[in-house]
Each structure stands twice: as structure tokens, then as C-alpha cells.
Design a protein around this motif. Structure first.
Motif, short mmCIF file in Angstrom:
data_model
loop_
_atom_site.label_atom_id
_atom_site.label_comp_id
_atom_site.label_asym_id
_atom_site.label_seq_id
_atom_site.Cartn_x
_atom_site.Cartn_y
_atom_site.Cartn_z
N ALA A 167 0.85 -1.19 0.00
CA ALA A 167 0.00 0.00 0.00
C ALA A 167 0.89 1.24 0.00
O ALA A 167 2.02 1.22 0.48
CB ALA A 167 -0.93 0.01 1.21
N ASN A 168 0.35 2.33 -0.55
CA ASN A 168 1.08 3.60 -0.61
C ASN A 168 0.13 4.75 -0.35
O ASN A 168 -1.08 4.67 -0.65
CB ASN A 168 1.71 3.80 -2.00
N ALA A 169 0.67 5.83 0.19
CA ALA A 169 -0.08 7.08 0.27
C ALA A 169 -0.11 7.72 -1.12
O ALA A 169 0.65 7.35 -2.01
CB ALA A 169 0.57 8.02 1.27
N ARG A 170 -0.99 8.70 -1.27
CA ARG A 170 -1.12 9.34 -2.59
C ARG A 170 0.20 9.97 -3.02
O ARG A 170 0.59 9.87 -4.20
CB ARG A 170 -2.22 10.41 -2.54
N TRP A 171 0.89 10.62 -2.10
CA TRP A 171 2.14 11.28 -2.48
C TRP A 171 3.20 10.28 -2.88
O TRP A 171 4.05 10.57 -3.74
CB TRP A 171 2.64 12.18 -1.35
N GLN A 172 3.18 9.07 -2.30
CA GLN A 172 4.13 8.04 -2.70
C GLN A 172 3.84 7.53 -4.10
O GLN A 172 4.74 7.32 -4.91
CB GLN A 172 4.10 6.90 -1.68
N TRP A 173 2.55 7.33 -4.38
CA TRP A 173 2.17 6.96 -5.75
C TRP A 173 2.60 8.04 -6.73
O TRP A 173 3.13 7.75 -7.81
CB TRP A 173 0.67 6.73 -5.84
N LEU A 174 2.38 9.29 -6.37
CA LEU A 174 2.70 10.41 -7.25
C LEU A 174 4.20 10.47 -7.55
O LEU A 174 4.61 10.63 -8.72
CB LEU A 174 2.22 11.72 -6.63
N LEU A 175 5.01 10.37 -6.50
CA LEU A 175 6.45 10.42 -6.71
C LEU A 175 6.93 9.26 -7.58
O LEU A 175 7.80 9.43 -8.44
CB LEU A 175 7.19 10.41 -5.37
N ALA A 176 6.37 8.07 -7.34
CA ALA A 176 6.74 6.92 -8.17
C ALA A 176 6.37 7.17 -9.63
O ALA A 176 7.15 6.90 -10.55
CB ALA A 176 6.06 5.66 -7.65
N GLY A 177 5.17 7.69 -9.87
CA GLY A 177 4.73 7.97 -11.23
C GLY A 177 5.57 9.05 -11.90
O GLY A 177 5.90 8.94 -13.09
N LEU A 178 5.94 10.08 -11.15
CA LEU A 178 6.79 11.13 -11.71
C LEU A 178 8.15 10.57 -12.10
O LEU A 178 8.71 10.94 -13.14
CB LEU A 178 6.95 12.27 -10.70
N GLY A 179 8.69 9.69 -11.26
CA GLY A 179 9.97 9.08 -11.58
C GLY A 179 9.89 8.22 -12.83
O GLY A 179 10.77 8.28 -13.70
N ILE A 180 8.84 7.43 -12.94
CA ILE A 180 8.67 6.58 -14.13
C ILE A 180 8.52 7.44 -15.38
O ILE A 180 9.15 7.17 -16.41
CB ILE A 180 7.43 5.67 -13.95
N GLY A 181 7.70 8.47 -15.30
CA GLY A 181 7.50 9.32 -16.46
C GLY A 181 8.73 10.12 -16.86
O GLY A 181 8.91 10.47 -18.03
N PHE A 182 9.62 10.40 -15.89
CA PHE A 182 10.81 11.20 -16.16
C PHE A 182 11.96 10.37 -16.71
O PHE A 182 12.88 10.91 -17.35
CB PHE A 182 11.25 11.90 -14.87
N LEU A 183 11.94 9.05 -16.49
CA LEU A 183 13.05 8.19 -16.91
C LEU A 183 13.41 8.33 -18.39
O LEU A 183 14.58 8.55 -18.72
CB LEU A 183 12.74 6.73 -16.57
#
Length: 424
Positions: free
Chosen positions: A209-225
Motif C-alpha cells: 500500500a502507498n499514500a497518494r504522495w508516494q504513488w505520485l512520486l513513483a509515477g513522476l519518476g517513471i515518467g521522467f526516466l
């Protein structure tokens, strides 16, 4: 009463010494070491060399010319002179004895008029504001902050693999300050930002499970790669699909299904954005292969894979032989933290094949094992899982061998820290 007091004190100690605080401690130790070395780096690695000046030139073109067309930046304004030393060189000069002047651009084979960089835009966007505000020094401090975050995430990854806090902190700091990670903490390369994005995304996507901000940071990292470098596009695609799978699973279970959406949206936007950029620059959804050295066949790929590990100058196992143990300990990690270990393998496998097949697999002008820098932080997971579970003579032997192998890499790294030009 005395027993209760001692027990309470131990409980308080355990609460204080948490995995997160141990990770912070490792990051602080590594950061302090890098800050001590930084003045020497600024003196000896001057001016910027390798691919570094081209990322800066793109950032300067954006800051001062407000355009991605770098023709004026190279020809009329000669912006590279802003980070070049005076000519002739001062009598007490300690930097590079020679460097190209004028700086020749690394131009993309673009369908557009003008001059556009063949390098990823992500790193230039990342350093643009620090460079505008504080030049190279502030940019170096920002890069060190990224390296510190990588160190903290290595500590957390080791803890999630079962390592106690003290061991997780030890592994994170020990892996961070030596090659191949150590020297890249100072360099304007996409490797450590990519390592941070990969490491955090794997940690969060492998969590129940993740908080919203953890999901967001993960998604930003994936999109930035893929914006950092398009060799990460396959890893980003796999991680994005995993995030999408988590969204579908949560939707079917009607359990906070909207939370994974915070990762899926930025990951998708990053992927669609790089396709749109390629269409604008090249007229195709992918980068023009002519921008780089091309790829080898099967035999060349096998040679590249061996070279990535064993080459005398650039091989990972020559510069950091402790990573041999990390590979051997992979089954322990799979047993201790299967979801994250499998996800890391799935995300890194296409990347490793790609860089092994690349004809310039050694990364050209840079410290050893450049292309494996984003991979090495995951060694904290396998080593943490193994060292926390081994017992008896096998544990003692493992610590002895691991310590000796680490000391070899540390000795080579100290040579480079004393004279950073030796890293090259």
C-alpha cells in the motif's frame, strides 16, 4: 523496577533506531564524505568534460536564449565560455590540461532547421534552475542531494529485504561512497537521477500500500526516466504497466482504486510526452538511431555484457568487486522480498540487454561502469537479505570476503577522490 526500567530503555532505543532513521544516517554520512571531496573535484575536473558540457549548454540555451535551437548558443554567444577557464591558462592551473575550444556541439540528426542536442532533455531541465541561480557549485550541490536520496533509498531497500537498521545503514553508505556510484555523485550525467527514479519506483510498486504522495512520486519518476535518456524507455514502460496493473487490481477490489491513478497519470504523460518530442524533433515516435553509435549483434552483445563486468578499465567487477557477492545473493533477496526483487529484475533486464548491445557499452569518457550506476543500488537489497540471514561459519566467511572485496573498491575510489582525474 530496575528490570522494567532497562526494558523501557531498550524499547525506546528500538523505537528511535528505525529503518527510516538509519537510512537518514547513512545518507548523512555519505553526504559529508562527498562534501569533503567536492572542492577537489571542482578544481581538478575543470572545465566540464565528456557529455557534461552539452547538458549545460542545453540548459544555458533554455535560460538565456529561451529556445531548444542551440545554434546561437554555440556560434554567436559561445556560451561555453561562461564555464571555461581564461586563455591562456593561469600559472597555477590544476584542471584538465587540454579541452576542446571552441566546444563542438553534439547535434541531433533532426528534421528541424538549426542545432538541437542529441542528449536527453531531462537532465538539462533538472539543472537549469540551479545553474541559473548558482552556476556549477549550486548544480553540484543539487546533484549531491540526489546522490544522498539514492543512499537513503538503498538503506530502505535493504531494510525491506529484512536487514536490521544498522546493517541497512552500513550497506547503503558503503555502496554509495565507492565506485561506481561515488564519482557520479559529482558529475552532470543522467545515471544517478535515473537510479533514484528506478529505485523509488520499484520500492513503492512493490509495497502492499502507498499514500497518494508516494504513488505520485513513483509515477513522476517513471515518467521522467525516458526524458533522462531514452535507453530507460523499456524499463519505464514495464514499471508503468505494473502501476496500471495495480490500478486495475484496486479497481476490481474496490479498495481505494483512485490511489494508483496518482502514479499512472504522470507515468503515462511522461511516456506520451517523449513520443511527442520525438515526433517534433525526428518525425518518428523514437529517437534517430544515427544520433548514437548503434547496436551489435549477438556476439557483440555477449562481448559487451562481459566487458560491462570484466573490462580492466571500465568493468564493474574490477572497480567494485563486492557486487559479485550481490549477484550471488540474489536468491536470498527473492526469498525475502519477492515482489520488489522480481520487479527490479523485470525492469532492469531490458536495460542491461540494451547497454550490453550498445557498441559503446563502456560509456566513453567517464569513470568506470557508467551504464551500471542505475543498477548497482539494488545490490543493497540482495546483500541485506543475505547478510541478515546467514549464520555460523558461512556468515563469518561472507563478512570476511565481502569486506575484502569492498576494501579493494574503496582503495581504488580513494585514489580517485584524491585526484578525480584518475577516475577517467
Amino acid at each position: 523496577m530496575r528490570t522494567m526500567t532497562v526494558t523501557a530503555q531498550r524499547g525506546t532505543h528500538r523505537r528511535w533506531y528505525t529503518p527510516h532513521r538509519a537510512a537518514v544516517l547513512a545518507a548523512v554520512v555519505a553526504g559529508c564524505i562527498w562534501l569533503v571531496v567536492l572542492p577537489r573535484v571542482l578544481v581538478r575536473l575543470n572545465p566540464l568534460t565528456g557529455d557534461e558540457p552539452f547538458y549545460v549548454m542545453t540548459a544555458l540555451s533554455l535560460i538565456r536564449e529561451h529556445t531548444l535551437d542551440e545554434t546561437r548558443a554555440y556560434t554567436l554567444d559561445r556560451l561555453f565560455l561562461s564555464f571555461y577557464p581564461p586563455t591562456p591558462l593561469p600559472a597555477d592551473w590544476q584542471g584538465w590540461p587540454s579541452f576542446p575550444n571552441p566546444l563542438p556541439p553534439h547535434a541531433a540528426h533532426s528534421r528541424l532547421p538549426g542545432l538541437h542536442t542529441k542528449h536527453g532533455l531531462g537532465l538539462s531541465l533538472l539543472i537549469a534552475l540551479p545553474w541559473a541561480l548558482g552556476g556549477r557549485l549550486l548544480t553540484e550541490l543539487m546533484l549531491l542531494a540526489i546522490a544522498v536520496l539514492v543512499t537513503a533509498n538503498m538503506g530502505l531497500l535493504a531494510s525491506e529485504a529484512g536487514a536490521p537498521p544498522w546493517l541497512a545503514a552500513l550497506l547503503a553508505a558503503a555502496l554509495a561512497v565507492v565506485m561506481p556510484i561515488g564519482p557520479y555523485a559529482f558529475l552532470i550525467f543522467p545515471e544517478l537521477p535515473a537510479a533514484l527514479a528506478l529505485l523509488y519506483a520499484v520500492r513503492r510498486l512493490g509495497a502492499p500500500a502507498n499514500a497518494r504522495w508516494q504513488w505520485l512520486l513513483a509515477g513522476l519518476g517513471i515518467g521522467f526516466l525516458p526524458w533522462l535518456h531514452q535507453r530507460f524507455v523499456f524499463s519505464a514502460a514495464i514499471l508503468g504497466l505494473v502501476a496500471l496493473g495495480r490500478l486495475v487490481q484496486a479497481w476490481r477490489q474496490a479498495a481505494d482504486w483512485h490511489r494508483p491513478l496518482w502514479a499512472v497519470v504522470p507515468a503515462a504523460l511522461g511516456g506520451l510526452g517523449i513520443v511527442a518530442y520525438n515526433l517534433w524533433l525526428y518525425g518518428t515516435p523514437w529517437e534517430n538511431p544515427a544520433d548514437h553509435a548503434g547496436f551489435s549483434g549477438l556476439v557483440g552483445t555477449l562481448n559487451g555484457a562481459a566487458g560491462l563486468l570484466l573490462d580492466a578499465q571500465w568493468g564493474l567487477w574490477v572497480a567494485a568487486p563486492v557486487t559479485i557477492l550481490a549477484l550471488a545473493a540474489l536468491p536470498w533477496w527473492l526469498a525475502a522480498d519477492r515482489s520488489r526483487a522480481q520487479l527490479a529484475l523485470a525492469a532492469l533486464a531490458p536495460y542491461l540487454i540494451l547497454v550490453a548491445a550498445y557498441r559503446v557499452w563502456w560509456g566513453e569518457w567517464g569513470p568506470p561502469a557508467r551504464y551500471l550506476v542505475p543498477v548497482v543500488p539494488f545490490a543493497a537489497g540482495s546483500l541485506g537479505a543475505w547478510l541478515s540471514r546467514a549464520h555460523g561459519w558461512s556468515a563469518r566467511l561472507g563478512w570476511l570476503i565481502g569486506g575484502l572485496l569492498w576494501l579493494w573498491g574503496a582503495a581504488l575510489t580513494v585514489v580517485g577522490y584524491l585526484d578525480p582525474q584518475r577516475f577517467y
